[in-house]
Each structure stands twice: as C-alpha cells, then as structure tokens.
Design a protein around this motif. Structure first.
Motif, mmCIF file in Angstrom:
data_model
loop_
_atom_site.group_PDB
_atom_site.id
_atom_site.type_symbol
_atom_site.label_atom_id
_atom_site.label_comp_id
_atom_site.label_asym_id
_atom_site.label_seq_id
_atom_site.Cartn_x
_atom_site.Cartn_y
_atom_site.Cartn_z
ATOM 1 N N ALA A 65 40.241 -65.787 -9.624
ATOM 2 C CA ALA A 65 38.897 -65.597 -9.073
ATOM 3 C C ALA A 65 38.910 -64.620 -7.907
ATOM 4 N N GLU A 66 39.940 -64.680 -7.059
ATOM 5 C CA GLU A 66 40.043 -63.763 -5.932
ATOM 6 C C GLU A 66 40.087 -62.314 -6.388
ATOM 7 N N TYR A 67 40.666 -62.068 -7.555
ATOM 8 C CA TYR A 67 40.836 -60.699 -8.044
ATOM 9 C C TYR A 67 39.860 -60.346 -9.167
ATOM 10 N N GLY A 68 38.864 -61.199 -9.381
ATOM 11 C CA GLY A 68 37.817 -60.867 -10.336
ATOM 12 C C GLY A 68 38.211 -60.963 -11.788
ATOM 13 N N ILE A 69 39.264 -61.736 -12.085
ATOM 14 C CA ILE A 69 39.691 -61.966 -13.473
ATOM 15 C C ILE A 69 39.109 -63.307 -13.900
ATOM 16 N N THR A 70 38.148 -63.302 -14.792
ATOM 17 C CA THR A 70 37.354 -64.514 -15.023
ATOM 18 C C THR A 70 37.389 -65.017 -16.461
ATOM 19 N N ASP A 71 38.295 -64.491 -17.293
ATOM 20 C CA ASP A 71 38.371 -64.924 -18.691
ATOM 21 C C ASP A 71 39.803 -65.310 -19.017
ATOM 22 N N LEU A 72 39.986 -66.479 -19.646
ATOM 23 C CA LEU A 72 41.333 -67.014 -19.854
ATOM 24 C C LEU A 72 41.428 -67.756 -21.179
ATOM 25 N N ARG A 73 42.408 -67.365 -21.974
ATOM 26 C CA ARG A 73 42.733 -68.088 -23.211
ATOM 27 C C ARG A 73 43.756 -69.171 -22.880
ATOM 28 N N VAL A 74 43.495 -70.391 -23.330
ATOM 29 C CA VAL A 74 44.381 -71.528 -23.059
ATOM 30 C C VAL A 74 44.645 -72.282 -24.360
ATOM 31 N N SER A 75 45.699 -73.077 -24.347
ATOM 32 C CA SER A 75 46.044 -73.840 -25.548
ATOM 33 C C SER A 75 45.594 -75.293 -25.419
ATOM 34 N N ILE A 76 45.246 -75.864 -26.564
ATOM 35 C CA ILE A 76 45.069 -77.311 -26.685
ATOM 36 C C ILE A 76 46.015 -77.746 -27.807
ATOM 37 N N ALA A 77 47.203 -78.211 -27.417
ATOM 38 C CA ALA A 77 48.182 -78.655 -28.406
ATOM 39 C C ALA A 77 47.796 -80.045 -28.888
ATOM 40 N N TRP A 78 47.428 -80.139 -30.136
ATOM 41 C CA TRP A 78 46.935 -81.386 -30.721
ATOM 42 C C TRP A 78 47.845 -82.559 -30.360
ATOM 43 N N GLY A 79 49.154 -82.366 -30.507
ATOM 44 C CA GLY A 79 50.092 -83.447 -30.242
ATOM 45 C C GLY A 79 50.146 -83.890 -28.791
ATOM 46 N N ASP A 80 49.721 -83.037 -27.868
ATOM 47 C CA ASP A 80 49.681 -83.404 -26.450
ATOM 48 C C ASP A 80 48.492 -84.308 -26.124
ATOM 49 N N PHE A 81 47.461 -84.266 -26.966
ATOM 50 C CA PHE A 81 46.224 -84.976 -26.653
ATOM 51 C C PHE A 81 45.986 -86.203 -27.550
ATOM 52 N N GLU A 82 46.445 -86.132 -28.792
ATOM 53 C CA GLU A 82 46.313 -87.293 -29.688
ATOM 54 C C GLU A 82 47.725 -87.743 -30.050
ATOM 55 N N PHE A 83 48.308 -88.568 -29.196
ATOM 56 C CA PHE A 83 49.710 -88.951 -29.342
ATOM 57 C C PHE A 83 49.929 -89.967 -30.456
ATOM 58 N N ALA A 84 48.846 -90.651 -30.881
ATOM 59 C CA ALA A 84 48.872 -91.532 -32.055
ATOM 60 C C ALA A 84 47.504 -91.440 -32.708
ATOM 61 N N LYS A 85 47.449 -91.658 -33.994
ATOM 62 C CA LYS A 85 46.196 -91.487 -34.722
ATOM 63 C C LYS A 85 45.073 -92.299 -34.075
ATOM 64 N N GLY A 86 44.016 -91.595 -33.665
ATOM 65 C CA GLY A 86 42.860 -92.254 -33.089
ATOM 66 C C GLY A 86 42.950 -92.539 -31.607
ATOM 67 N N PHE A 87 44.094 -92.221 -30.975
ATOM 68 C CA PHE A 87 44.263 -92.476 -29.545
ATOM 69 C C PHE A 87 44.420 -91.133 -28.807
ATOM 70 N N THR A 88 43.385 -90.735 -28.110
ATOM 71 C CA THR A 88 43.387 -89.450 -27.419
ATOM 72 C C THR A 88 43.281 -89.627 -25.909
ATOM 73 N N GLU A 89 43.925 -88.716 -25.191
ATOM 74 C CA GLU A 89 43.822 -88.641 -23.731
ATOM 75 C C GLU A 89 43.439 -87.215 -23.365
ATOM 76 N N TRP A 90 42.331 -87.070 -22.641
ATOM 77 C CA TRP A 90 41.778 -85.748 -22.363
ATOM 78 C C TRP A 90 41.864 -85.351 -20.897
ATOM 79 N N TRP A 91 42.592 -86.078 -20.082
ATOM 80 C CA TRP A 91 42.559 -85.813 -18.646
ATOM 81 C C TRP A 91 43.001 -84.400 -18.310
ATOM 82 N N LEU A 92 44.004 -83.869 -19.011
ATOM 83 C CA LEU A 92 44.494 -82.523 -18.699
ATOM 84 C C LEU A 92 43.420 -81.469 -18.980
ATOM 85 N N MET A 93 42.751 -81.581 -20.136
ATOM 86 C CA MET A 93 41.703 -80.617 -20.457
ATOM 87 C C MET A 93 40.468 -80.843 -19.602
ATOM 88 N N ASP A 94 40.179 -82.113 -19.277
ATOM 89 C CA ASP A 94 39.056 -82.393 -18.368
ATOM 90 C C ASP A 94 39.270 -81.675 -17.037
#
Length: 552
Positions: A65-94
């Motif tokens: 933000a200080e240098y005016g760069i305002t667009d960023l591609r990021v990853s959402i690794a499925w296995g990092d967020f849904e560690f078991a079928k139907g059980f998701t944790e979104w705190w990192l993406m939140d």
C-alpha cells in the motif's frame, strides 16, 4: 539515415492480413473495453499457506500500500482449509480478506491442490468425487461474495508438478469449479488455472471441450529464461498466438498473465535450471531481474491483448521452507525474505504509476533509425492527453545507438531508470515530429517519458553518496528534486538499510512539499559493522518512487 518506415508499413499490412485471416481485426482489449485506450492491471503474487501469521500478511499489505501496489494473487490450498470432508477452517483467509480491505488490496485467489482425503492419493491428483471440489469452491465463493470478485480454478493444470491427472480430467475439474463459482456468485469472474503450455492447439482444447463457455478469463504463465529457455522478447508472439485462439471462438474471454517471473539465481558456470543457461554475463543479477520485468511488461502491453499482469512474487521464499521445484523458487521475489527491497520492487511500483493512465500503442507510427543496432526492440505508448512513453532495448553484449522518431510535438522529456529515478532528456523537434537519440545497453532498458504539455509532479534523486565518518559510521547524503511542472505535497524521503546497516539518525521517513523544480537536501547517519547496502528512496502517492542503491 536508414529509415524503417516502409518496413513498418509492410509489417502493419501483414498484421492486418493475419487479423483478417483469424477474424481478429482488433486486439482483445479494444474489443472488450470498448476503447483503444486501456491500462492493464499490474500487481504481484504471494502464497500464504497454512501456518502463515497474520502479522506477516499485514506487513506485506502495508508495504504494498505504501508503494501503490494494490493487486495481489493469492492461493487457497483446498487441503489447508478443509482438513476432513465437511470440516473447514477459514481463519487464515478471513484474516487475509480483512487485511486486504484495510490496506486497499484487491485479491485474486486461485483455489488449488486437493486434500488427500479427497484424492486417496497425492495433493496434485484428481479428486475421486468432483462433488467434493464443487462443494469447497461454492463454500469459498459464497463466504466472500461481495468482497472477492475473481476466482481462478487450480494452478498450472498442464504442468505435472501441479497435476498428475489427465488433461481431460483437468478440463472437467475447471468446468465443475467454474459452475460452482457462478452458482455461488453469478457476478464473479471465473479464471482458467494458468497455462504453461501456450501453443494454440493446446489452448484450443479449452474451447472445443466446451469448458470456455464457463470461463471469463483465459490465463497464461511465463517464466522465460528461468524454467523456459525461450527469450523474454518472444512473449509478444506467444500472447498473440493465444489471443488469436480466443478471437476465433468469439473474443469473449479476457486474456491474463496472472503469474510471470524471473529468478535472479545463477550458478558459477552459468547454469540457471535444467532448461536454461545464461547467454550474457549481465543476466541473473538483481538489476537485470528488474530490467526483465520492464521488458516483459513492454512486450505484453504492446499486444493490447492482456488485461491483467501479476508478477511472481512479493518476497523471496524463506530459505528454510519447502518449495515445489528447484532452487530458483527462492530467488523470484521483489523483496528479500528479510524485506530488503530488490530493484524489482521499485520497478513494479514505478511502472504502476508510469502506466496508470490509459494508453494506446503507437508502434506502427514510429520511424526507427537502427544506426549500428542489429535488432533493437522499441515500443511506444500514447496517453489520451498526448504524452508518450518509449521503451527500447537490445540483446547481446554490445552498446548500440538508434534514433526513434515519434509523431507529435512535446514540451519536455524525462529519462527514467528501472527503479524510478529520473533525469532531463534532450530531443530534436522537426515540424510535427520528435526524434530521440538513444544509446542501448544490453544490461538495461531506455525509458523515455515525453510530455505533450507541462509535466506532472515527477520525483528524482541527485547527488546521492555515502561519506565515511570513521569507525564504521557514514553520513548518507541525497538531494530530492521535483522535475515536474506541478507541485508534490507530502513527498516521503527515507533510507532502507539491509541487516548489515543500522540507522543512527533519521530512521523515520521525512516529509516535504516540493514546488515545481524545487530541490531539497537530506542526510542521515548510519553504521555498518561490515559491508552493507541501503536504498535512498523518495516516494509520492501520485508521482511514484525514485530509488538508488548505495554500497557501504
């Protein structure tokens, strides 16, 4: 004087005939944006795997933000967020989304890499049941609807490092994921997951399979001269080949380069990777990494087909972290892992400002006198107000001279370094033409900004130096100049040291209001226990940065 006007005219006729053959008279941006004037989004990439601290993400976003760069591609690794079928944790993406909104960063997430419970095999294998994939994508899009507006499906599904299923399975995965995006948020854009194989027949399968009907964006990746021996300059032809495919199937999808990079790593014998060796001694330096960025941007922007460019990546991968692939993965960043900027950081920030206004390409209107040059590369971009930016360079090892005649009369001109510093530039005006005498050095790029009338605020550094005081202490001196015809309020001037240098006085950025042509001298005191480096930086929200590196 060897004038190439006839050659340029013939090239234009040939290009037009090719366009007619493919039913593509206009570049994609002209068609999709409804104007000949357009400026692509320019941003960066960074991955935040499970275990990343919110403090680290915030540090990235704050510096961007200080240098005016305002667009960023990021990853959402499925296995990092849904560690078991139907059980998701979104705190990192939140946390990531909250911080992006705080700092004005637009996110471009790609959803990728399956959990082993879904594949019963490796993370790069196809899920056994695509309903699991659909459900995860839907949940992610629905959760951030209205906050994230673009979703990329997988990453490099034609690269065995990231996908071991068949190509047909990858196409089906993208189609199901894109349907989930549209079901959760009909207004969101769907992006194909980054092609590494960019030959037209391969790209065409996205259309002949029907998958393109579910997509708003075709996305291609480049790592020329790092993992691909193809010269950077061939990017133009590659983009045109992919754009022709999109044209043939209706021209509806945008074309993005959502991942492109250049490593500054090289072994003593010139080996870069299994596929690449250096061609010249100036390659694979930090300076040339930034030069390659500038050349790549010029080649992509000149196509007028690319609407988004996201450079990989914000910072070098930590040396103690795992990487997919070889050692080059640790040398792609715009910042060191300790956040000390590389030349690339300032180049991206400078180009974001230099090309912030919409432009059109006027290459066909140039007359190039090659003089002693063998094959110079020259591109010119004209803003709607008549200003023109000329980018020119050569390859090889020899310094070459060229003359470039640009249509129009200009009031002033500046020459930019790749890190945003600026000096006055003299030109020759004759009638309604302006001629630039350029000296091309193969390790650099010539960047000339021509102003049709008065120049806006433009920052420059002069007389930067390090004065030895004894016992490892130095006084750093610099003069900051506003070379524009408009005032610049709130100019920030600072030094950024590497870990070997300690600031004794002047650690906080100093703020100045600079009238047109005004200069102000600044000094700092530092201590270097062993050889070190520091950047002298002047930056402004509208004028962009000017940066110079000092060795101590």
């Amino acid at each position: 004087m060897k004038r190439l006007a006839l050659i340029l005219v013939l090239a234009s006729v040939l290009a037009a005939s090719v366009g007619i053959a493919h039913g593509a008279m206009l570049p994609l941006n002209h068609i999709q944006q409804g104007s000949a004037y357009f400026s692509p989004v320019l941003g960066l990439c960074e991955d935040y795997p499970r275990g990343t601290f919110a403090e680290d993400i915030e540090r990235d976003f704050a510096m961007m933000a200080e240098y005016g760069i305002t667009d960023l591609r990021v990853s959402i690794a499925w296995g990092d967020f849904e560690f078991a079928k139907g059980f998701t944790e979104w705190w990192l993406m939140d946390d990531t989304v909250d911080l992006a909104e705080k700092y004005g960063i637009t996110l471009y997430p790609y959803i990728c890499y399956a959990p082993t419970w879904a594949t019963r095999a490796a993370w790069k294998s196809p899920p056994e049941d695509l309903q699991d994939w659909y459900d995860f994508v839907y949940e992610a899009v629905d959760r951030y609807k209205g906050r994230i507006h673009v979703w990329e499906l997988w990453n490099e599904g034609d690269n065995e490092d990231f996908w071991v299923g068949t190509w047909e399975e990858q196409l089906e995965l993208v189609k199901v994921g894109a349907q989930a995006v549209k079901d959760a948020d009909p207004t969101a854009k769907t992006v194909f997951g980054g092609l590494t194989k960019k030959n037209p027949p391969h790209v065409e399968t996205i259309f002949t399979s029907g998958v393109a009907d579910y997509l708003d964006v075709i996305n291609i990746h480049f790592y020329n001269e790092t993992w691909d021996s193809t010269p950077t300059e061939r990017i133009y032809e590659t983009v045109k080949g992919v754009a022709d495919v999109i044209h043939r199937y209706g021209g509806r999808q945008e074309l993005w380069v959502a991942e492109i990079g250049y490593s500054d790593y090289v072994e003593p014998d010139g080996r870069v990777s299994y596929w690449v060796r250096t061609r010249a001694p100036y390659e694979k330096t930090r300076h040339f990494q930034a030069v390659t960025f500038a050349r790549s941007y010029a080649r992509m922007a000149a196509t007028e087909d690319i609407s988004t460019i996201l450079w990989y990546e914000v910072k070098n991968l930590r040396s103690n972290s795992a990487a997919i692939g070889d050692v080059n993965n640790y040398h792609l960043g715009a910042l060191d892992e300790d956040y000390f900027p590389k030349h690339l950081w300032f180049a991206v920030a400078a180009f974001n400002k230099l090309f912030a206004e919409s432009f059109t390409v006027i290459d066909s209107q140039l007359v190039v006198d090659k003089e002693n040059a063998i094959y110079p590369y020259v591109h010119a971009f004209q803003r709607q107000n008549g200003d023109v930016i000329v980018l020119a360079w050569n390859r090889g090892t020899a310094v070459e001279s060229i003359g470039v005649t640009v249509p129009g009369s200009f009031a002033d001109a500046l020459q930019h370094t790749v890190t945003g510093n600026k000096t006055s530039f003299s030109f020759t005006a004759e009638g309604n033409d302006t001629t630039l005498a350029l000296e091309l050095r193969p390790e650099d790029i010539s960047i000339i900004e021509l102003f049709a009338s008065s120049a806006p605020a433009r920052l420059a550094l002069a007389d930067w130096n390090a004065e030895k005081l004894g016992n490892g202490a130095y006084r750093i001196n610099a003069t900051v100049v506003n070379r524009g015809s408009a005032g610049a309020d709130g100019v920030l001037v600072e030094i950024i040291p590497n870990p070997n240098v300690t600031i004794i006085s002047g650690a906080e950025p100093q703020a100045f209001d600079l009238a047109p042509g005004e200069a102000v001298s600044v000094s700092w005191e530092v201590e270097a226990a062993r050889p070190g480096q520091l950047w002298v930086v002047a930056r402004h929200r509208d004028a962009g940065p000017a940066a110079e590196l000092l060795q101590l």
